[in-house]
Design a protein around this motif. Structure first.
Motif, mmCIF file in Angstrom:
data_model
loop_
_atom_site.group_PDB
_atom_site.id
_atom_site.type_symbol
_atom_site.label_atom_id
_atom_site.label_comp_id
_atom_site.label_asym_id
_atom_site.label_seq_id
_atom_site.Cartn_x
_atom_site.Cartn_y
_atom_site.Cartn_z
ATOM 1 N N TYR A 33 -16.372 35.499 31.029
ATOM 2 C CA TYR A 33 -15.274 35.092 31.895
ATOM 3 C C TYR A 33 -15.703 33.868 32.683
ATOM 4 O O TYR A 33 -16.847 33.779 33.141
ATOM 5 N N PHE A 35 -14.702 31.054 35.864
ATOM 6 C CA PHE A 35 -13.975 31.005 37.125
ATOM 7 C C PHE A 35 -14.155 29.630 37.776
ATOM 8 O O PHE A 35 -15.149 28.940 37.549
ATOM 9 N N ARG A 50 -9.306 32.417 36.776
ATOM 10 C CA ARG A 50 -10.188 33.139 35.851
ATOM 11 C C ARG A 50 -9.664 32.960 34.429
ATOM 12 O O ARG A 50 -8.448 33.045 34.192
ATOM 13 N N ASN A 52 -10.580 34.166 30.298
ATOM 14 C CA ASN A 52 -11.354 35.019 29.412
ATOM 15 C C ASN A 52 -11.769 34.228 28.180
ATOM 16 O O ASN A 52 -11.030 33.355 27.722
ATOM 17 N N ARG A 95 -19.311 34.777 34.204
ATOM 18 C CA ARG A 95 -19.741 36.171 34.191
ATOM 19 C C ARG A 95 -19.762 36.651 32.749
ATOM 20 O O ARG A 95 -18.762 36.535 32.031
ATOM 21 N N ASN A 100 -21.903 42.280 35.966
ATOM 22 C CA ASN A 100 -20.881 42.083 36.989
ATOM 23 C C ASN A 100 -21.213 40.945 37.940
ATOM 24 O O ASN A 100 -20.510 40.730 38.915
ATOM 25 N N LEU A 102 -21.748 36.996 39.037
ATOM 26 C CA LEU A 102 -21.298 35.644 38.746
ATOM 27 C C LEU A 102 -22.494 34.699 38.778
ATOM 28 O O LEU A 102 -23.325 34.766 39.682
#
Lengths: 114, 115
Positions: A33, A35, A50, A52, A95, A100, A102
């Protein structure tokens, strides 16, 4: 290893100019992911977007647009018709699918001059 | 205001002293994160909780650092025997969900200065 590179340390533009902030990432995960966060002088990180890894569609939100290209491992952010209020440090982050946390780049300081 | 709240906003302490920071996440967010940010750098991950369980810790989190989230709501980060290298902004974030397809929302941080 996972890594995010924001090669542009500082960018200065004049109001109403368009500006693109570059972000290049490295990961071995197939699911991940990406961001973008904005950090104004007040210090709080503000979430912007965000994406994917399986969704390469570009996105536009008002004056903001994002260009996600897996082929070049890039997730660039463009501000159209910049405004003084856009002045901030912008962080790109990654991520991995199995974690979990970043991983942030070092940020790009954008200064928009009136 | 329903954002992530951190207290105090600023802390100045003498080297060797212990300090404790508090984070109140967004209500009903089950995940809570601590990050540290030094000048000119991006935030670095320290630790992560899902509810009250601490599930991930960075190697940056030395033995002098401890974090808790006793009831799955607020969290505390304690630094014992502070050193000048601990001076940084400590950021807390929270998110909702169990998958990776979520974003974290950050508080305004606690700026620690060790003199």
């Amino acid at each position: 290893a996972q890594k995010v590179t924001q090669a542009q340390t500082e960018i200065s533009v004049v109001e109403k100019e368009d500006v693109t902030l570059d972000c290049v990432y490295e990961t071995r995960d197939t699911t991940y992911y990406l961001f973008w966060y904005k950090q104004p002088p007040s210090g709080e990180l503000v979430f912007l977007i965000r994406r994917n890894s399986f969704d390469e569609q570009n996105e536009i939100s008002g004056r903001y647009s994002w260009n996600f290209q897996k082929s070049t491992s890039s997730f660039n952010f463009t501000i159209t018709a910049s405004q003084v209020v856009d002045s901030a440090v912008y962080f790109c982050a990654l991520r991995g699918g199995a974690t979990n946390k970043l991983i942030f780049g070092t940020g790009t300081l954008l200064a928009v001059q009136p | 205001d329903t954002g992530v709240s951190q207290d105090p906003r600023h802390k100045i302490t003498k080297r060797g002293q212990n300090v404790t920071f508090r984070c109140d996440p967004i209500s009903e967010h089950n995940r809570l994160y601590w990050y540290r940010q030094t000048l000119g750098q991006g935030p670095e991950f320290l630790t992560y909780f899902q509810n009250e369980a601490q599930l991930e810790k960075s190697r940056l989190l030395s033995d002098r650092f401890s974090a808790e989230r006793p009831k799955g709501s607020f969290s505390t980060l304690e630094i014992q025997r502070t050193e000048q290298g601990d001076s940084a902004m400590y950021l807390c974030a929270s998110s909702q969900g169990t998958g990776g397809n979520t974003e974290a929302f950050f508080g305004q941080g606690t700026r620690l200065t060790v003199v």
